[in-house]
Design a protein around this motif. Structure first.
Motif, PDB file in Angstrom:
ATOM      1  N   ALA A 166       0.829  -1.207   0.000  1.00 30.91           N
ATOM      2  CA  ALA A 166       0.000   0.000   0.000  1.00 30.91           C
ATOM      3  C   ALA A 166       0.866   1.261   0.000  1.00 30.91           C
ATOM      4  N   LEU A 167       1.923   1.257   0.791  1.00 25.05           N
ATOM      5  CA  LEU A 167       2.842   2.396   0.867  1.00 25.05           C
ATOM      6  C   LEU A 167       3.491   2.654  -0.490  1.00 25.05           C
ATOM      7  N   PHE A 168       4.059   1.618  -1.099  1.00 22.00           N
ATOM      8  CA  PHE A 168       4.746   1.769  -2.380  1.00 22.00           C
ATOM      9  C   PHE A 168       3.779   2.197  -3.479  1.00 22.00           C
ATOM     10  N   GLU A 169       2.584   1.609  -3.509  1.00 20.16           N
ATOM     11  CA  GLU A 169       1.612   1.957  -4.549  1.00 20.16           C
ATOM     12  C   GLU A 169       1.190   3.413  -4.446  1.00 20.16           C
ATOM     13  N   GLU A 170       0.917   3.887  -3.236  1.00  9.93           N
ATOM     14  CA  GLU A 170       0.487   5.278  -3.077  1.00  9.93           C
ATOM     15  C   GLU A 170       1.594   6.243  -3.468  1.00  9.93           C
ATOM     16  N   LEU A 171       2.822   5.949  -3.059  1.00  7.72           N
ATOM     17  CA  LEU A 171       3.935   6.828  -3.409  1.00  7.72           C
ATOM     18  C   LEU A 171       4.156   6.867  -4.920  1.00  7.72           C
ATOM     19  N   LYS A 172       4.114   5.712  -5.587  1.00 11.25           N
ATOM     20  CA  LYS A 172       4.421   5.646  -7.011  1.00 11.25           C
ATOM     21  C   LYS A 172       3.362   6.298  -7.894  1.00 11.25           C
ATOM     22  N   LYS A 173       2.160   6.509  -7.373  1.00 12.99           N
ATOM     23  CA  LYS A 173       1.093   7.144  -8.154  1.00 12.99           C
ATOM     24  C   LYS A 173       1.307   8.639  -8.346  1.00 12.99           C
ATOM     25  N   HIS A 174       2.092   9.258  -7.475  1.00 15.90           N
ATOM     26  CA  HIS A 174       2.264  10.711  -7.525  1.00 15.90           C
ATOM     27  C   HIS A 174       3.240  11.094  -8.644  1.00 15.90           C
ATOM     28  N   PRO A 175       2.908  12.087  -9.455  1.00 15.66           N
ATOM     29  CA  PRO A 175       3.781  12.453 -10.588  1.00 15.66           C
ATOM     30  C   PRO A 175       5.150  13.011 -10.180  1.00 15.66           C
ATOM     31  N   SER A 176       5.295  13.492  -8.959  1.00 13.81           N
ATOM     32  CA  SER A 176       6.583  14.041  -8.511  1.00 13.81           C
ATOM     33  C   SER A 176       7.501  12.975  -7.926  1.00 13.81           C
ATOM     34  N   VAL A 177       6.982  11.746  -7.769  1.00 16.53           N
ATOM     35  CA  VAL A 177       7.777  10.640  -7.242  1.00 16.53           C
ATOM     36  C   VAL A 177       8.264   9.820  -8.430  1.00 16.53           C
ATOM     37  N   HIS A 178       9.565   9.674  -8.551  1.00 15.86           N
ATOM     38  CA  HIS A 178      10.151   9.012  -9.707  1.00 15.86           C
ATOM     39  C   HIS A 178      10.605   7.586  -9.422  1.00 15.86           C
ATOM     40  N   MET A 179      10.890   7.271  -8.165  1.00 13.85           N
ATOM     41  CA  MET A 179      11.363   5.928  -7.827  1.00 13.85           C
ATOM     42  C   MET A 179      11.106   5.656  -6.352  1.00 13.85           C
ATOM     43  N   VAL A 180      10.712   4.424  -6.065  1.00 18.11           N
ATOM     44  CA  VAL A 180      10.538   3.981  -4.682  1.00 18.11           C
ATOM     45  C   VAL A 180      11.259   2.641  -4.554  1.00 18.11           C
ATOM     46  N   LEU A 181      12.202   2.583  -3.635  1.00 17.71           N
ATOM     47  CA  LEU A 181      12.980   1.361  -3.406  1.00 17.71           C
ATOM     48  C   LEU A 181      12.797   0.887  -1.982  1.00 17.71           C
TER      49      LEU A 181
END
Length: 93
Positions: free
Chosen positions: A78-93
């Motif tokens: 849930a955390l990774f999906e929400e972060l990755k949906k935002h246009p200003s977020v380019h990568m989540v590791l």
């Protein structure tokens, strides 16, 4: 070094203290606030004193590193999906 292709990576044992999450985002205050809000919602015990920020060489991006208490795969998904949906977020590791 030979690796067995059928070998599975080790499973994370939950709860997992000090689980590292790195987010690469645009270097602006709006993106910073968004990432913090999401992290606080999904990891309420977040120790904000341990957050590290590193700007890119061009100053266009900022990486944020967090250490959280990971409680399970559902929380992380849930955390990774929400972060990755935002246009200003380019990568989540």
């Amino acid at each position: 070094m030979n690796q067995n292709p059928s070998q599975q990576p080790p499973k994370i044992q939950f709860p997992c203290e000090d689980y590292m999450v790195k987010v690469v985002r645009d270097a602006d205050e709006k993106a910073h606030r968004f990432v913090l809000e999401v992290m606080r919602r999904h990891a309420p015990e977040l120790d904000e004193g341990r957050i590290t920020l590193r700007d890119s060489s061009t100053g266009k991006f900022t990486s944020m590193t967090f250490y959280i208490l990971a409680t399970g795969e559902e929380q992380l998904r849930a955390l990774f999906e929400e972060l990755k949906k935002h246009p200003s977020v380019h990568m989540v590791l």
